[in-house]
Design an enzyme around this catalytic site. Structure first.
Site, PDB file in Angstrom:
ATOM      1  N   SER A 174       9.503   7.863  28.627  1.00 17.50           N
ATOM      2  CA  SER A 174      10.853   8.228  29.033  1.00 17.50           C
ATOM      3  C   SER A 174      11.474   7.127  29.911  1.00 17.50           C
ATOM      4  O   SER A 174      11.535   5.983  29.486  1.00 17.50           O
ATOM      5  CB  SER A 174      10.841   9.595  29.737  1.00 17.50           C
ATOM      6  N   ASP A 270      15.096  12.644  19.440  1.00 16.67           N
ATOM      7  CA  ASP A 270      14.503  12.714  20.779  1.00 16.67           C
ATOM      8  C   ASP A 270      15.111  13.896  21.533  1.00 16.67           C
ATOM      9  O   ASP A 270      16.325  13.965  21.735  1.00 16.67           O
ATOM     10  CB  ASP A 270      14.785  11.405  21.515  1.00 16.67           C
ATOM     11  N   HIS A 337       9.766  14.467  22.859  1.00 17.35           N
ATOM     12  CA  HIS A 337      10.068  13.452  23.869  1.00 17.35           C
ATOM     13  C   HIS A 337       8.765  13.111  24.583  1.00 17.35           C
ATOM     14  O   HIS A 337       8.179  13.971  25.234  1.00 17.35           O
ATOM     15  CB  HIS A 337      11.109  13.979  24.861  1.00 17.35           C
TER      16      HIS A 337
END
Length: 392
Positions: A174, A270, A337
């Site tokens: 991330s 995502d 994600h």
């Protein structure tokens, strides 16, 4: 009265602990105390921190540095909101974190990297380790020093043996995946010329797309992050010489300039980007996207069409990366994600696969030059191996 429910939670907790014991392990925290004198500190002025599991056997001179994720703060208000959390202060960090997936120390769960030195760098600066503002306002006591933190942590690791690294990877998830892109060449530069160095970005390829209302929401947000943290001087100069610094926070505008080999693993849908870039709350005041964002199976045909268009824009933002054969790509069509830190998506019998390869196999083959990997999945819902996220 509450006993049955309590016992149910006990069973669940025991189950989680048994699974973690089988697939993961806990690693203690290290504070970089000497970083404070250099002004390399978290948002609240506390020392940076990381968790280190030492390598063993053939892996003693190999180093995997993995950066934690956790979004960004774009102004005084949002940065102040972080200083009483682990994302702004090492005082708020737990003393141990679980390592699994790419950080696993078991060959069956992580065949290529299990015996490497593995580090999880904690994220407490709010700008993907790019900020550096000298002045500190005494009224807020906010320190925007992410770039200094990155350097101080790396210097600490070099002193602990990374200066003798034979192989090294900078990875992250991330906002940490974005860190590994933005700081990839800097990581290469601090290591010896003879070290084999590559970078891996997991769910860090954030794209500059309009939201469902037509507004440039994420572009404005990133511009504020870069301005607040004084990040411009730490972004890729070949990008900042051509466009606004805020745009250079997006990998699509600078990733092709990176000299060090980079592999991007990302879901084309995502879940963070769908929730926060495509359909942020501000663009959806009546909450018509609420159920769709919780579970892709709830999306209407119209919403899925918009998400398919989002995917196409995401794929077009990757084109600069494909020109170099040394770069890698694992773009699956999952609603997910971060897929490298969890054992179930990194490497297990039921893990996601692309071209019959798990993420772990694709990354290992790419790092060791056994075979290149640049694969893009067919559109949703074709991939039956996905672990699609379902949010509560």
């Amino acid at each position: 009265m509450g006993t049955p429910r309590l016992s149910q939670w006990v069973y669940i907790l025991v189950g989680v602990l048994v699974l973690l014991k089988a697939e993961g392990y806990f690693v203690g925290i290290t504070y970089v105390q000497n970083a404070v004198a250099k002004g390399a500190v978290c948002l609240d002025g506390s020392p940076p921190a990381y968790h280190l599991e030492e390598g063993f056997g053939a892996g003693v001179n190999n180093w995997l540095v993995h950066i934690e994720g956790g979004g960004w703060c774009n102004n005084v208000t949002t940065c102040l909101a972080r200083i009483n959390t682990r994302l702004g202060s090492s005082k708020q960090m737990v003393k141990q974190v679980a390592f699994s997936g790419i950080l696993s120390n078991k060959p069956q769960f992580n065949p290529d990297f299990y015996n490497w030195n593995k580090i999880k760098v904690r994220y407490c600066d709010g700008a993907s380790f790019t900020g550096d503002v000298e002045a500190v306002n005494p009224a807020t006591n906010l320190h925007y020093r992410g770039a200094r933190v990155f350097l101080a942590v790396m210097e600490d690791l070099l002193a602990k043996g990374m200066k003798s690294a034979e192989n090294a990877i900078l990875s992250g998830c991330s906002a940490g995946g974005l860190t590994s892109i933005l700081n990839c060449d800097k990581f290469r530069a601090i290591l010896p010329a003879g070290t084999k160095v590559k970078c891996l970005a997991d769910a860090g390829y954030f794209t500059n797309q309009k939201d469902i209302s037509g507004a440039q929401h994420i572009e404005g947000f990133y511009n504020e992050v870069v301005t607040t943290h004084g990040s411009a001087k730490n972004l890729h100069p070949s990008c900042t010489s051509k466009m606004k610094p805020g745009l250079c926070f997006f990998p699509q505008h600078m990733a092709q300039e990176i000299k060090t080999p980079l592999l991007v693993t990302n879901a084309a849908y995502d879940s963070w980007q769908i929730k926060n870039i495509l359909a942020p709350g501000v663009a959806d005041p009546h909450g018509t996207w609420h159920n769709c964002k919780l579970d892709i199976k709830n999306c209407s045909p119209d919403q899925l069409k918009i998400m398919q268009d989002f995917r196409l824009e995401f794929l077009s933002a990757l084109t600069g990366l494909q020109s170099s054969v040394s770069n890698g790509m694992f773009i699956n069509s999952c609603y997910a994600h971060c897929q490298t830190e969890m054992q179930e998506t990194w490497l297990r019998s039921d893990s996601p696969v692309l071209n019959d390869k798990t993420i772990a196999k694709a990354v290992g083959d790419w790092f060791y030059d056994r075979s290149p990997f640049q694969k893009i999945d067919c559109p949703y819902p074709c991939d039956k191996t996905c672990h699609n996220r379902i949010f509560e």
